[in-house]
Scaffold this motif. Structure first.
Motif, PDB file in Angstrom:
ATOM      1  N   SER A  52       0.827  -1.209   0.000  1.00  0.00           N
ATOM      2  CA  SER A  52       0.000   0.000   0.000  1.00  0.00           C
ATOM      3  C   SER A  52       0.858   1.255   0.000  1.00  0.00           C
ATOM      4  O   SER A  52       0.485   2.274  -0.586  1.00  0.00           O
ATOM      5  CB  SER A  52      -0.938  -0.004   1.204  1.00  0.00           C
ATOM      6  N   ARG A  53       2.015   1.193   0.648  1.00  0.00           N
ATOM      7  CA  ARG A  53       2.914   2.360   0.661  1.00  0.00           C
ATOM      8  C   ARG A  53       3.660   2.522  -0.663  1.00  0.00           C
ATOM      9  O   ARG A  53       3.925   3.648  -1.099  1.00  0.00           O
ATOM     10  CB  ARG A  53       3.916   2.235   1.805  1.00  0.00           C
ATOM     11  N   TYR A  54       4.016   1.406  -1.286  1.00  0.00           N
ATOM     12  CA  TYR A  54       4.800   1.485  -2.522  1.00  0.00           C
ATOM     13  C   TYR A  54       3.928   1.750  -3.746  1.00  0.00           C
ATOM     14  O   TYR A  54       4.428   2.303  -4.737  1.00  0.00           O
ATOM     15  CB  TYR A  54       5.577   0.184  -2.727  1.00  0.00           C
ATOM     16  N   ARG A  55       2.664   1.373  -3.689  1.00  0.00           N
ATOM     17  CA  ARG A  55       1.807   1.464  -4.865  1.00  0.00           C
ATOM     18  C   ARG A  55       1.777   2.853  -5.499  1.00  0.00           C
ATOM     19  O   ARG A  55       1.898   2.979  -6.726  1.00  0.00           O
ATOM     20  CB  ARG A  55       0.391   1.030  -4.520  1.00  0.00           C
ATOM     21  N   PRO A  56       1.615   3.974  -4.750  1.00  0.00           N
ATOM     22  CA  PRO A  56       1.633   5.294  -5.407  1.00  0.00           C
ATOM     23  C   PRO A  56       2.938   5.576  -6.137  1.00  0.00           C
ATOM     24  O   PRO A  56       2.935   6.173  -7.224  1.00  0.00           O
ATOM     25  CB  PRO A  56       1.419   6.266  -4.230  1.00  0.00           C
ATOM     26  N   GLN A  57       4.069   5.150  -5.559  1.00  0.00           N
ATOM     27  CA  GLN A  57       5.354   5.339  -6.240  1.00  0.00           C
ATOM     28  C   GLN A  57       5.428   4.504  -7.518  1.00  0.00           C
ATOM     29  O   GLN A  57       5.968   4.954  -8.538  1.00  0.00           O
ATOM     30  CB  GLN A  57       6.507   4.975  -5.304  1.00  0.00           C
ATOM     31  N   HIS A  58       4.889   3.284  -7.469  1.00  0.00           N
ATOM     32  CA  HIS A  58       4.894   2.416  -8.641  1.00  0.00           C
ATOM     33  C   HIS A  58       4.085   3.045  -9.777  1.00  0.00           C
ATOM     34  O   HIS A  58       4.514   3.042 -10.938  1.00  0.00           O
ATOM     35  CB  HIS A  58       4.315   1.050  -8.261  1.00  0.00           C
ATOM     36  N   VAL A  59       2.929   3.578  -9.447  1.00  0.00           N
ATOM     37  CA  VAL A  59       2.090   4.232 -10.458  1.00  0.00           C
ATOM     38  C   VAL A  59       2.783   5.471 -11.017  1.00  0.00           C
ATOM     39  O   VAL A  59       2.805   5.696 -12.238  1.00  0.00           O
ATOM     40  CB  VAL A  59       0.720   4.601  -9.850  1.00  0.00           C
ATOM     41  N   PHE A  60       3.370   6.267 -10.125  1.00  0.00           N
ATOM     42  CA  PHE A  60       4.031   7.499 -10.570  1.00  0.00           C
ATOM     43  C   PHE A  60       5.194   7.194 -11.505  1.00  0.00           C
ATOM     44  O   PHE A  60       5.312   7.795 -12.587  1.00  0.00           O
ATOM     45  CB  PHE A  60       4.521   8.296  -9.355  1.00  0.00           C
ATOM     46  N   PHE A  61       6.081   6.281 -11.099  1.00  0.00           N
ATOM     47  CA  PHE A  61       7.248   5.984 -11.930  1.00  0.00           C
ATOM     48  C   PHE A  61       6.845   5.278 -13.221  1.00  0.00           C
ATOM     49  O   PHE A  61       7.498   5.452 -14.257  1.00  0.00           O
ATOM     50  CB  PHE A  61       8.249   5.145 -11.149  1.00  0.00           C
ATOM     51  N   GLY A  62       5.760   4.487 -13.191  1.00  0.00           N
ATOM     52  CA  GLY A  62       5.281   3.866 -14.424  1.00  0.00           C
ATOM     53  C   GLY A  62       4.841   4.911 -15.440  1.00  0.00           C
ATOM     54  O   GLY A  62       5.202   4.839 -16.622  1.00  0.00           O
ATOM     55  N   ALA A  63       4.061   5.892 -14.974  1.00  0.00           N
ATOM     56  CA  ALA A  63       3.623   6.966 -15.869  1.00  0.00           C
ATOM     57  C   ALA A  63       4.798   7.808 -16.342  1.00  0.00           C
ATOM     58  O   ALA A  63       4.867   8.214 -17.511  1.00  0.00           O
ATOM     59  CB  ALA A  63       2.594   7.842 -15.152  1.00  0.00           C
ATOM     60  N   THR A  64       5.759   8.056 -15.443  1.00  0.00           N
ATOM     61  CA  THR A  64       6.933   8.858 -15.809  1.00  0.00           C
ATOM     62  C   THR A  64       7.767   8.163 -16.874  1.00  0.00           C
ATOM     63  O   THR A  64       8.216   8.801 -17.843  1.00  0.00           O
ATOM     64  CB  THR A  64       7.788   9.130 -14.562  1.00  0.00           C
ATOM     65  N   ILE A  65       7.984   6.867 -16.712  1.00  0.00           N
ATOM     66  CA  ILE A  65       8.773   6.119 -17.695  1.00  0.00           C
ATOM     67  C   ILE A  65       8.066   6.093 -19.043  1.00  0.00           C
ATOM     68  O   ILE A  65       8.714   6.196 -20.101  1.00  0.00           O
ATOM     69  CB  ILE A  65       9.045   4.702 -17.176  1.00  0.00           C
ATOM     70  N   PHE A  66       6.745   5.977 -19.024  1.00  0.00           N
ATOM     71  CA  PHE A  66       5.997   6.004 -20.287  1.00  0.00           C
ATOM     72  C   PHE A  66       6.178   7.344 -21.003  1.00  0.00           C
ATOM     73  O   PHE A  66       6.441   7.385 -22.222  1.00  0.00           O
ATOM     74  CB  PHE A  66       4.517   5.741 -20.016  1.00  0.00           C
ATOM     75  N   LEU A  67       6.053   8.443 -20.264  1.00  0.00           N
ATOM     76  CA  LEU A  67       6.234   9.757 -20.874  1.00  0.00           C
ATOM     77  C   LEU A  67       7.681   9.970 -21.326  1.00  0.00           C
ATOM     78  O   LEU A  67       7.923  10.610 -22.365  1.00  0.00           O
ATOM     79  CB  LEU A  67       5.807  10.844 -19.897  1.00  0.00           C
ATOM     80  N   LEU A  68       8.646   9.446 -20.574  1.00  0.00           N
ATOM     81  CA  LEU A  68      10.041   9.503 -21.018  1.00  0.00           C
ATOM     82  C   LEU A  68      10.242   8.717 -22.307  1.00  0.00           C
ATOM     83  O   LEU A  68      11.021   9.124 -23.177  1.00  0.00           O
ATOM     84  CB  LEU A  68      10.955   8.956 -19.919  1.00  0.00           C
ATOM     85  N   SER A  69       9.535   7.600 -22.438  1.00  0.00           N
ATOM     86  CA  SER A  69       9.627   6.803 -23.665  1.00  0.00           C
ATOM     87  C   SER A  69       9.101   7.582 -24.860  1.00  0.00           C
ATOM     88  O   SER A  69       9.702   7.574 -25.940  1.00  0.00           O
ATOM     89  CB  SER A  69       8.835   5.494 -23.503  1.00  0.00           C
TER      90      SER A  69
END
Length: 288
Positions: free
Chosen positions: A163-180
């Motif tokens: 539950s604590r890591y999930r927001p970071q996982h979502v954020f970095f997933g979206a960030t990596i997609f936009l970086l791609s």
């Protein structure tokens, strides 16, 4: 039992409040993604000689694989939780992870193609901003997948950690997609500059109409990125609200007692708390 009924009503309310236009948005995003792939293939096939694992054509494998893997498939993997919001959580996680695996493997094929092409032609590697951004994206992508797999699938972390890591996982997933998406646009700009540099040396003057198709492909790629970012902005909608927060808080406070009861069969919790714990466990698992 009142707690379970209350949570069930909240669950049905959250399901009912899901946007009715979502299927149309998803269909439009798929259409954009397929258009990006089709236009990239047409650009490479009609105006850059085609695609093959030999000589100069080997380089063309790189942009096609990167668009399919890191733009189209990665975008689909991020939308899994929005499209299959009412399916079994385990099934959704597996599908999310598999799409990311396919995207990463296809991207690796594109990476091998460009490095092998440079080696055969005697060109230097990692000589541009696009090259370094691409390597950064691939490294971050692999680390993100590895950490997500270990937290959410196998071996799996505790509910409190998830539950604590999930927001970071979502954020970095979206960030990596936009970086791609940004890295793909840098690559298209680099290809356009190389093409314009060659044609400007031609004293007779004019390039063919197909020599500058990169901007059209870039516009489609940007549109796909904007669509994906718009959907990801509301990814956590399922887990917002009083019911989900209450579920996660209860589990964090009572996790060890609940696990001890399940493993040893000892009644450390009262019957009422056990029923509430089971109900909240099911509710929270929909969020993490």
């Amino acid at each position: 039992m009142r707690g379970c009924c209350h949570l069930s009503m909240e669950s049905r309310a959250s399901t009912a409040s899901s946007p009715g236009a979502l299927p149309y948005y998803v269909a439009f995003s798929q259409l954009l993604g397929l258009m990006v792939v089709a236009m990239t293939g047409a650009w490479l096939g009609l105006y850059r000689g085609g695609i093959a694992w030999e000589e100069a054509l080997q380089f063309n494998v790189h942009p096609l694989c990167m668009v399919i893997g890191l733009i189209f498939l990665q975008g689909d993997a991020l939308l899994v939780y929005r499209v299959f919001r009412n399916e079994a959580k385990r099934t959704t996680k597996v599908l999310h992870g598999l799409l990311h695996v396919f995207a990463f493997v296809i991207a690796l094929v594109g990476l091998v193609a460009v490095f092998d092409y440079h080696r055969k032609q005697g060109y230097a590697d990692l000589y541009s901003l696009h090259s370094w951004c691409g390597m950064l994206v691939l490294v971050l992508y692999f680390v993100q997948w590895l950490v997500g797999f270990s937290f959410f699938l196998f071996p799996g972390a505790s509910f409190s950690l998830r539950s604590r890591y999930r927001p970071q996982h979502v954020f970095f997933g979206a960030t990596i997609f936009l970086l791609s998406v940004g890295t793909a646009l840098l690559g298209l700009k680099e290809a356009l500059l190389f093409k314009l540099g060659k044609t400007s040396k031609n004293l007779n003057g004019h390039s063919r109409p197909g020599d500058c198709r990169e901007p059209a492909v870039g516009e489609e790629t940007m549109a796909q990125g904007r669509m994906g970012a718009g959907y990801l902005d509301n990814t956590a909608q399922r887990c917002e609200g009083k019911g989900a927060s209450r579920s996660l808080k209860f589990l964090e406070e009572n996790e060890q007692e609940h696990l001890s009861f399940c493993k040893k069969g000892e009644r450390h919790l009262h019957d009422k708390n056990i029923r509430e714990s089971d109900c909240l466990l099911e509710k929270a698992d929909q969020c993490v």
